[in-house]
Write a protein that holds these residues in place. Structure first.
Motif, PDB file in Angstrom:
ATOM      1  N   VAL A  99       0.842  -1.200   0.000  1.00  0.00           N
ATOM      2  CA  VAL A  99       0.000   0.000   0.000  1.00  0.00           C
ATOM      3  C   VAL A  99       0.880   1.254   0.000  1.00  0.00           C
ATOM      4  N   PRO A 100       0.387   2.337  -0.566  1.00  0.00           N
ATOM      5  CA  PRO A 100       1.162   3.585  -0.566  1.00  0.00           C
ATOM      6  C   PRO A 100       1.414   4.073   0.863  1.00  0.00           C
ATOM      7  N   ALA A 101       2.618   4.580   1.062  1.00  0.00           N
ATOM      8  CA  ALA A 101       3.005   5.098   2.376  1.00  0.00           C
ATOM      9  C   ALA A 101       3.777   6.397   2.193  1.00  0.00           C
ATOM     10  N   SER A 102       3.765   7.209   3.233  1.00  0.00           N
ATOM     11  CA  SER A 102       4.561   8.439   3.206  1.00  0.00           C
ATOM     12  C   SER A 102       5.425   8.496   4.461  1.00  0.00           C
ATOM     13  N   ILE A 103       6.607   9.049   4.294  1.00  0.00           N
ATOM     14  CA  ILE A 103       7.583   9.153   5.380  1.00  0.00           C
ATOM     15  C   ILE A 103       7.682  10.615   5.790  1.00  0.00           C
ATOM     16  N   SER A 104       7.670  10.860   7.091  1.00  0.00           N
ATOM     17  CA  SER A 104       7.881  12.220   7.601  1.00  0.00           C
ATOM     18  C   SER A 104       8.775  12.141   8.837  1.00  0.00           C
TER      19      SER A 104
END
Length: 89
Positions: A15-20
Motif C-alpha cells: 500500500v502507498p506510504a509516506s515518510i515524515s
C-alpha cells in the motif's frame, strides 16, 4: 508491536506510504523530502537510514487515517522480523 500486528503490516507492504520526520544530521544539509512509496520500501529505507539521519521523530503513514503511523521502534521490529521479504511481490 505484537506478532499479529506485524503480520498485518506485512500484508499491507504494497500500500502507498509516506515518510515524515526524517532530519538531516549535517550542518547546512536540507532535510530529505520523500514521495509516496510502497510501505515495504518505506520500512526498508528507514531501517537502513539509521545512523545517516535523525530518525527520532520519524513516522510512516499508510492505510486510512485511523491507522496509527509506524515509528522508528516499530520499523526496527518489522525489519528484524521480515527484512527483505517486505520487498517481495
Amino acid at each position: 508491536m505484537d506478532k499479529p500486528a506485524m503480520a498485518s503490516v506485512f500484508r499491507m507492504r504494497h500500500v502507498p506510504a509516506s515518510i515524515s520526520g526524517v532530519r538531516s544530521l549535517g550542518r547546512g544539509q536540507a532535510n530529505p523530502i520523500f514521495h509516496s512509496r510502497p510501505l515495504g520500501e518505506a520500512i526498508r529505507f528507514i531501517a537502513e537510514a539509521d545512523g545517516q539521519y535523525d530518525l527520532s521523530a520519524v513516522a510512516i503513514s499508510y492505510g486510512d487515517r485511523s491507522t496509527p503511523p509506524l515509528g522508528s521502534r516499530e520499523v526496527k521490529q518489522l525489519w528484524s522480523e521480515y527484512g527483505e521479504r517486505l520487498m517481495e511481490a
